[in-house]
Enzyme design. Structure first.
Site, PDB file in Angstrom:
ATOM      1  N   HIS A  49      18.771 -32.216 -48.108  1.00  0.00           N
ATOM      2  CA  HIS A  49      19.478 -30.998 -48.529  1.00  0.00           C
ATOM      3  C   HIS A  49      20.108 -30.275 -47.332  1.00  0.00           C
ATOM      4  O   HIS A  49      21.098 -29.565 -47.491  1.00  0.00           O
ATOM      5  CB  HIS A  49      18.484 -30.085 -49.250  1.00  0.00           C
ATOM      6  CG  HIS A  49      19.026 -28.749 -49.645  1.00  0.00           C
ATOM      7  ND1 HIS A  49      20.275 -28.574 -50.201  1.00  0.00           N
ATOM      8  CD2 HIS A  49      18.482 -27.497 -49.571  1.00  0.00           C
ATOM      9  CE1 HIS A  49      20.478 -27.282 -50.452  1.00  0.00           C
ATOM     10  NE2 HIS A  49      19.415 -26.615 -50.066  1.00  0.00           N
ATOM     11  N   ASP A 103      13.601 -29.008 -53.155  1.00  0.00           N
ATOM     12  CA  ASP A 103      14.505 -29.306 -52.036  1.00  0.00           C
ATOM     13  C   ASP A 103      14.037 -30.580 -51.343  1.00  0.00           C
ATOM     14  O   ASP A 103      12.909 -30.636 -50.827  1.00  0.00           O
ATOM     15  CB  ASP A 103      14.501 -28.180 -51.003  1.00  0.00           C
ATOM     16  CG  ASP A 103      15.144 -26.901 -51.498  1.00  0.00           C
ATOM     17  OD1 ASP A 103      15.825 -26.936 -52.532  1.00  0.00           O
ATOM     18  OD2 ASP A 103      14.945 -25.852 -50.841  1.00  0.00           O
ATOM     19  N   HIS A 133      14.902 -23.852 -44.102  1.00  0.00           N
ATOM     20  CA  HIS A 133      15.642 -25.056 -44.450  1.00  0.00           C
ATOM     21  C   HIS A 133      15.800 -25.962 -43.223  1.00  0.00           C
ATOM     22  O   HIS A 133      15.565 -27.177 -43.306  1.00  0.00           O
ATOM     23  CB  HIS A 133      17.015 -24.693 -45.006  1.00  0.00           C
ATOM     24  CG  HIS A 133      16.995 -24.194 -46.415  1.00  0.00           C
ATOM     25  ND1 HIS A 133      16.697 -22.889 -46.737  1.00  0.00           N
ATOM     26  CD2 HIS A 133      17.239 -24.827 -47.587  1.00  0.00           C
ATOM     27  CE1 HIS A 133      16.768 -22.749 -48.056  1.00  0.00           C
ATOM     28  NE2 HIS A 133      17.090 -23.903 -48.600  1.00  0.00           N
ATOM     29  N   HIS A 147      13.253 -25.260 -58.600  1.00  0.00           N
ATOM     30  CA  HIS A 147      13.788 -26.545 -58.156  1.00  0.00           C
ATOM     31  C   HIS A 147      13.135 -27.024 -56.866  1.00  0.00           C
ATOM     32  O   HIS A 147      12.441 -26.281 -56.174  1.00  0.00           O
ATOM     33  CB  HIS A 147      15.310 -26.483 -57.978  1.00  0.00           C
ATOM     34  CG  HIS A 147      15.769 -25.554 -56.897  1.00  0.00           C
ATOM     35  ND1 HIS A 147      16.060 -24.232 -57.114  1.00  0.00           N
ATOM     36  CD2 HIS A 147      16.001 -25.766 -55.567  1.00  0.00           C
ATOM     37  CE1 HIS A 147      16.448 -23.671 -55.983  1.00  0.00           C
ATOM     38  NE2 HIS A 147      16.415 -24.585 -55.029  1.00  0.00           N
TER      39      HIS A 147
END
Length: 258
Positions: A79, A75, A207, A73
């Site tokens: 997110h 991001d 992240h 997937h």
């Protein structure tokens, strides 16, 4: 011959190979597990609507349910809280997705230490051998973790202390986000961060840094071993989910075998 005609001829003639980097998506696909009380992502579920029967005599089709961040997937920046005002997955310009790829292979280090972390010095050593990271390209981080993808237990590799999967150090994550010329990071693990990243300072640095810098992530890639260190072109295709924070994606790589 135009550039596109030459490209099409190279594809059909086999000079350009298409390598599928996507994990098959099924109910068995591993998913990340967060500690309580946090919400959990959904596993992939297929609901049959008809299969050449009285529900639909000439057709077979299904509904499906899954999380945005299930399987291979993408991001998007929104997110993470650091990118909350950034692009959703539908807003990402498609021309940014198709880009050259640098493949950094540290599968030997990850095999010896499942908590191995990529450092800036490792990237610099790779650049000394292969040249600089591509401007506007992808950094693909090979750890050999795709060999574990048939098992939720082996893929997460967790014990009482948490998951043990390779990742990227906080310093390297900041460097990739703020200084490196790449647009995003692709990994073979369940997320761009290491399994132990909840305990890092800051927590989940990939992240936080990448999303906060408007960069992208790709996870649960497979077959990176089939790519050269340089020269491949990555073609990720997430669904343009309006307001979505990510999407399952088909990720292809184009490799010149001429």
């Amino acid at each position: 011959m135009s550039a596109l005609s030459g490209f099409a001829a190279a594809l059909t003639g086999g000079r350009i190979e298409v390598v599928d980097l996507t994990a098959p998506l099924s109910a068995e696909t591993p998913v990340i597990q967060l500690p309580e009380p946090f919400a959990q992502t959904a596993r992939f579920e297929l609901e049959e609507l008809s299969r050449y029967d009285d529900r639909g005599p000439a057709w077979y089709w299904n509904n499906f349910r899954t999380g945005e961040h299930t399987g291979t997937h993408f991001d998007a920046p929104n997110h993470w809280v650091t990118g909350r005002d950034g692009e959703d997955v539908a807003s990402v310009p498609p021309q940014r997705l198709i880009a050259p790829a640098a493949v950094l292979d540290f599968s030997d280090r990850a095999a010896a230490d499942p908590d191995f972390l990529l450092e800036v010095e490792h990237v610099r050593a790779w650049e000394a051998e292969h040249g600089p990271l591509p401007e506007g390209g992808w950094l693909l981080y090979r750890t050999g973790w795709d060999a574990r993808s048939a098992s939720q237990e082996q893929f997460l590799n967790a014990d009482d202390a948490g998951a043990h999967t390779p990742g990227i150090s906080p310093d390297c994550a900041r460097w990739l986000a703020e200084e490196a010329p790449v647009i995003g990071l692709g990994v073979e693990t369940v997320g761009t961060d290491a399994g132990a990243a909840h305990s890092f300072d800051p927590p989940f640095p990939c992240h936080a840094a990448l999303m906060g810098s408007g960069k992208y992530g790709l996870t649960q890639l497979q077959n990176l071993a089939q790519l050269p260190p340089t020269g491949a072109v990555l073609v990720p295709a997430p669904l343009p989910i309006v307001s979505g924070s990510g999407s399952p994606a088909r990720v292809l790589a184009l490799v010149d075998r001429g």
